[in-house]
Design a protein around this motif. Sequence first.
Motif, PDB file in Angstrom:
ATOM      1  N   TRP A  26      39.701  28.642  22.494  1.00 18.60           N
ATOM      2  CA  TRP A  26      40.384  27.528  23.146  1.00 18.60           C
ATOM      3  C   TRP A  26      39.990  27.379  24.606  1.00 18.60           C
ATOM      4  O   TRP A  26      39.772  26.258  25.082  1.00 18.60           O
ATOM      5  CB  TRP A  26      41.904  27.699  23.044  1.00 18.60           C
ATOM      6  CG  TRP A  26      42.672  26.519  23.547  1.00 18.60           C
ATOM      7  CD1 TRP A  26      43.057  25.430  22.833  1.00 18.60           C
ATOM      8  CD2 TRP A  26      43.133  26.284  24.897  1.00 18.60           C
ATOM      9  NE1 TRP A  26      43.734  24.528  23.632  1.00 18.60           N
ATOM     10  CE2 TRP A  26      43.790  25.031  24.915  1.00 18.60           C
ATOM     11  CE3 TRP A  26      43.054  27.010  26.083  1.00 18.60           C
ATOM     12  CZ2 TRP A  26      44.363  24.495  26.058  1.00 18.60           C
ATOM     13  CZ3 TRP A  26      43.617  26.479  27.240  1.00 18.60           C
ATOM     14  CH2 TRP A  26      44.266  25.235  27.220  1.00 18.60           C
ATOM     15  N   ASP A  27      39.885  28.463  25.337  1.00 17.13           N
ATOM     16  CA  ASP A  27      39.596  28.357  26.775  1.00 17.13           C
ATOM     17  C   ASP A  27      38.255  27.689  27.035  1.00 17.13           C
ATOM     18  O   ASP A  27      38.167  26.780  27.874  1.00 17.13           O
ATOM     19  CB  ASP A  27      39.633  29.744  27.429  1.00 17.13           C
ATOM     20  CG  ASP A  27      41.054  30.208  27.718  1.00 17.13           C
ATOM     21  OD1 ASP A  27      41.781  29.485  28.429  1.00 17.13           O
ATOM     22  OD2 ASP A  27      41.445  31.269  27.228  1.00 17.13           O
ATOM     23  N   SER A  28      37.210  28.112  26.343  1.00 13.20           N
ATOM     24  CA  SER A  28      35.902  27.486  26.568  1.00 13.20           C
ATOM     25  C   SER A  28      35.912  26.036  26.097  1.00 13.20           C
ATOM     26  O   SER A  28      35.300  25.160  26.722  1.00 13.20           O
ATOM     27  CB  SER A  28      34.807  28.284  25.857  1.00 13.20           C
ATOM     28  OG  SER A  28      35.067  28.389  24.475  1.00 13.20           O
ATOM     29  N   TRP A  29      36.603  25.769  24.993  1.00  8.82           N
ATOM     30  CA  TRP A  29      36.740  24.398  24.472  1.00  8.82           C
ATOM     31  C   TRP A  29      37.459  23.519  25.490  1.00  8.82           C
ATOM     32  O   TRP A  29      37.015  22.416  25.812  1.00  8.82           O
ATOM     33  CB  TRP A  29      37.502  24.480  23.156  1.00  8.82           C
ATOM     34  CG  TRP A  29      37.774  23.220  22.407  1.00  8.82           C
ATOM     35  CD1 TRP A  29      36.952  22.590  21.527  1.00  8.82           C
ATOM     36  CD2 TRP A  29      39.007  22.467  22.409  1.00  8.82           C
ATOM     37  NE1 TRP A  29      37.577  21.492  20.977  1.00  8.82           N
ATOM     38  CE2 TRP A  29      38.836  21.393  21.497  1.00  8.82           C
ATOM     39  CE3 TRP A  29      40.214  22.612  23.074  1.00  8.82           C
ATOM     40  CZ2 TRP A  29      39.842  20.452  21.263  1.00  8.82           C
ATOM     41  CZ3 TRP A  29      41.216  21.675  22.848  1.00  8.82           C
ATOM     42  CH2 TRP A  29      41.028  20.609  21.949  1.00  8.82           C
ATOM     43  N   TYR A  30      38.565  24.013  26.041  1.00  7.95           N
ATOM     44  CA  TYR A  30      39.355  23.220  26.981  1.00  7.95           C
ATOM     45  C   TYR A  30      38.628  23.046  28.307  1.00  7.95           C
ATOM     46  O   TYR A  30      38.753  22.006  28.958  1.00  7.95           O
ATOM     47  CB  TYR A  30      40.707  23.897  27.207  1.00  7.95           C
ATOM     48  CG  TYR A  30      41.741  23.003  27.857  1.00  7.95           C
ATOM     49  CD1 TYR A  30      42.291  21.940  27.163  1.00  7.95           C
ATOM     50  CD2 TYR A  30      42.167  23.238  29.162  1.00  7.95           C
ATOM     51  CE1 TYR A  30      43.243  21.122  27.741  1.00  7.95           C
ATOM     52  CE2 TYR A  30      43.123  22.426  29.756  1.00  7.95           C
ATOM     53  CZ  TYR A  30      43.661  21.367  29.039  1.00  7.95           C
ATOM     54  OH  TYR A  30      44.602  20.553  29.625  1.00  7.95           O
ATOM     55  N   ASP A  31      37.836  24.028  28.707  1.00  6.81           N
ATOM     56  CA  ASP A  31      37.063  23.897  29.947  1.00  6.81           C
ATOM     57  C   ASP A  31      36.035  22.780  29.840  1.00  6.81           C
ATOM     58  O   ASP A  31      35.736  22.096  30.837  1.00  6.81           O
ATOM     59  CB  ASP A  31      36.373  25.220  30.286  1.00  6.81           C
ATOM     60  CG  ASP A  31      37.346  26.263  30.834  1.00  6.81           C
ATOM     61  OD1 ASP A  31      38.444  25.879  31.273  1.00  6.81           O
ATOM     62  OD2 ASP A  31      36.998  27.463  30.812  1.00  6.81           O
ATOM     63  N   VAL A  32      35.476  22.578  28.643  1.00 10.25           N
ATOM     64  CA  VAL A  32      34.556  21.452  28.442  1.00 10.25           C
ATOM     65  C   VAL A  32      35.290  20.141  28.659  1.00 10.25           C
ATOM     66  O   VAL A  32      34.778  19.217  29.304  1.00 10.25           O
ATOM     67  CB  VAL A  32      33.945  21.514  27.020  1.00 10.25           C
ATOM     68  CG1 VAL A  32      33.169  20.239  26.702  1.00 10.25           C
ATOM     69  CG2 VAL A  32      33.042  22.728  26.891  1.00 10.25           C
ATOM     70  N   LEU A  33      36.508  20.043  28.150  1.00  8.55           N
ATOM     71  CA  LEU A  33      37.314  18.843  28.340  1.00  8.55           C
ATOM     72  C   LEU A  33      37.598  18.605  29.824  1.00  8.55           C
ATOM     73  O   LEU A  33      37.419  17.493  30.332  1.00  8.55           O
ATOM     74  CB  LEU A  33      38.625  18.978  27.569  1.00  8.55           C
ATOM     75  CG  LEU A  33      39.659  17.874  27.789  1.00  8.55           C
ATOM     76  CD1 LEU A  33      39.208  16.583  27.128  1.00  8.55           C
ATOM     77  CD2 LEU A  33      41.024  18.299  27.241  1.00  8.55           C
ATOM     78  N   ARG A  35      35.979  19.636  32.447  1.00  8.71           N
ATOM     79  CA  ARG A  35      34.757  19.274  33.169  1.00  8.71           C
ATOM     80  C   ARG A  35      34.395  17.806  32.926  1.00  8.71           C
ATOM     81  O   ARG A  35      33.960  17.103  33.851  1.00  8.71           O
ATOM     82  CB  ARG A  35      33.610  20.183  32.741  1.00  8.71           C
ATOM     83  CG  ARG A  35      32.318  19.972  33.539  1.00  8.71           C
ATOM     84  CD  ARG A  35      31.312  21.040  33.188  1.00  8.71           C
ATOM     85  NE  ARG A  35      31.022  21.051  31.753  1.00  8.71           N
ATOM     86  CZ  ARG A  35      30.515  22.097  31.123  1.00  8.71           C
ATOM     87  NH1 ARG A  35      30.253  23.227  31.764  1.00  8.71           N
ATOM     88  NH2 ARG A  35      30.255  22.019  29.815  1.00  8.71           N
ATOM     89  N   ALA A  36      34.610  17.326  31.706  1.00  5.87           N
ATOM     90  CA  ALA A  36      34.298  15.928  31.404  1.00  5.87           C
ATOM     91  C   ALA A  36      35.189  14.971  32.188  1.00  5.87           C
ATOM     92  O   ALA A  36      34.793  13.834  32.457  1.00  5.87           O
ATOM     93  CB  ALA A  36      34.449  15.680  29.899  1.00  5.87           C
ATOM     94  N   PHE A  37      36.395  15.428  32.561  1.00  7.93           N
ATOM     95  CA  PHE A  37      37.316  14.596  33.335  1.00  7.93           C
ATOM     96  C   PHE A  37      37.295  14.946  34.820  1.00  7.93           C
ATOM     97  O   PHE A  37      38.260  14.689  35.534  1.00  7.93           O
ATOM     98  CB  PHE A  37      38.731  14.718  32.766  1.00  7.93           C
ATOM     99  CG  PHE A  37      38.946  13.883  31.535  1.00  7.93           C
ATOM    100  CD1 PHE A  37      39.496  12.611  31.618  1.00  7.93           C
ATOM    101  CD2 PHE A  37      38.566  14.355  30.288  1.00  7.93           C
ATOM    102  CE1 PHE A  37      39.669  11.827  30.490  1.00  7.93           C
ATOM    103  CE2 PHE A  37      38.742  13.578  29.147  1.00  7.93           C
ATOM    104  CZ  PHE A  37      39.287  12.311  29.246  1.00  7.93           C
ATOM    105  N   GLY A  38      36.189  15.497  35.279  1.00  5.43           N
ATOM    106  CA  GLY A  38      35.996  15.727  36.704  1.00  5.43           C
ATOM    107  C   GLY A  38      35.938  17.169  37.128  1.00  5.43           C
ATOM    108  O   GLY A  38      35.501  17.475  38.239  1.00  5.43           O
ATOM    109  N   GLY A  39      36.419  18.074  36.297  1.00  7.95           N
ATOM    110  CA  GLY A  39      36.293  19.490  36.598  1.00  7.95           C
ATOM    111  C   GLY A  39      37.337  20.065  37.529  1.00  7.95           C
ATOM    112  O   GLY A  39      37.195  21.210  37.984  1.00  7.95           O
TER     113      GLY A  39
END
Length: 423
Positions: A26-33, A35-39
Amino acid sequence: MATDATGSVDGPAGAARLRVLDPDAWDSWYDVLLRAFGGVPEAAEERELWRALTEADRSLGAWDGEECVGTAGAFSFRLTVPGGTSVPAAGVTMVSVAATHRRRGVLTGMMARQLADVRSWGWPLAVLTASEPEIYGRFGYGIGTRQLNLEADTRRVRLAVPPGTDDVRLRYAAPGEVLARCEALYARRVPLRAGMVERLPGWDRLGVLDPESEREGASPLQCVVAERDGEIVGYTRFHVKPKWEHAVADGTVIARDVEALDPAAYAALWRFLFDIDLTSRLIAHQRPVDDPLLHLVSDVRRLKPRERDALHVRLVDVGQALAARTYQGPVDVVLDVEDAFCPWNTGRWRLSGDTKGATCERTTEPADLALSVRELGAAYLGGVTLASLAGAGRVRELRGGALAEASVGFGPGGLAPWLPHGF
């Protein structure tokens, strides 16, 4: 782009494999999200809430080797439809594609897989709120509800309140202490308006989520409840942002929620918000387009109402979805539906219904109206008329009188559809 049986998405620069989210990833998955919304990192309490609310078995990740490059989730919602029934709906959420993997079919692959999954769950609808409205029309989503954003100069607006307003008792309460009672009130409101979502366990926490990093100088979340005979009949949650200009108070009230069971309690809460000391401005976002507040104020222009899209609606199973709601007048029409993205919906459907119920079944009879599933999604909750879509050339009348009949029937039957909060 093509999606194979094992879930890979082929594109011009390689393949990304789709798979159901492993909770441990979940953490790596959510970090991608993020980052896509500005990081920008979220506050710890916000991140943990979304971790708790994520339904891993209904979420997808796109993986390029060991790297997550796409995300898409779905919440198990029940959505109120015209007639007051609640219908299972996938609350599509957390959709993103890494900037390094754009234009490779990743998003299209995730949307196709997700809608096929929703169909397999037996759910007739998928809904979402869009960061960019132009994206989801090609996947069959239509804009089904709209919202108002309001910004009032409270020094120049008066409220004309209904009888009984002065009999409502208002008191401050800690948001967490009255959360369960406020949720019970919200639950009573859900069947009254199409587009509202039954909140599942844990979702009540979203209403009181209050990270300091997102207040932008405003106060911690405050709550005032309206009571009558000891019963909570309304509540508002809000922030106050103080400001002084040349020794003159010029603060702002930011209303997050205003809910009430009757007009007097509703007016009492708004009057309170308009009259808070040392403030001259009130901001309220995500209000219904037919908010009764519009009829309480002395000058509606002083509210500066601005309308925007809210809930995007997608019929995953046309027959099941159209049979789940009621219609505001007798309807007996054959719809010729186009759905290139979910071909199982394509074809002719005979819809027969009224205020008591409806059926919608496959037919070989001649079509009365021709439209795509996107137009059905826009009209489904009653916030958009089929006649207005026909005026844009997006619905074609094939039998005289069918458009008027269906357009009236698809109306909301009362209050305009409204989504009170995002997801």
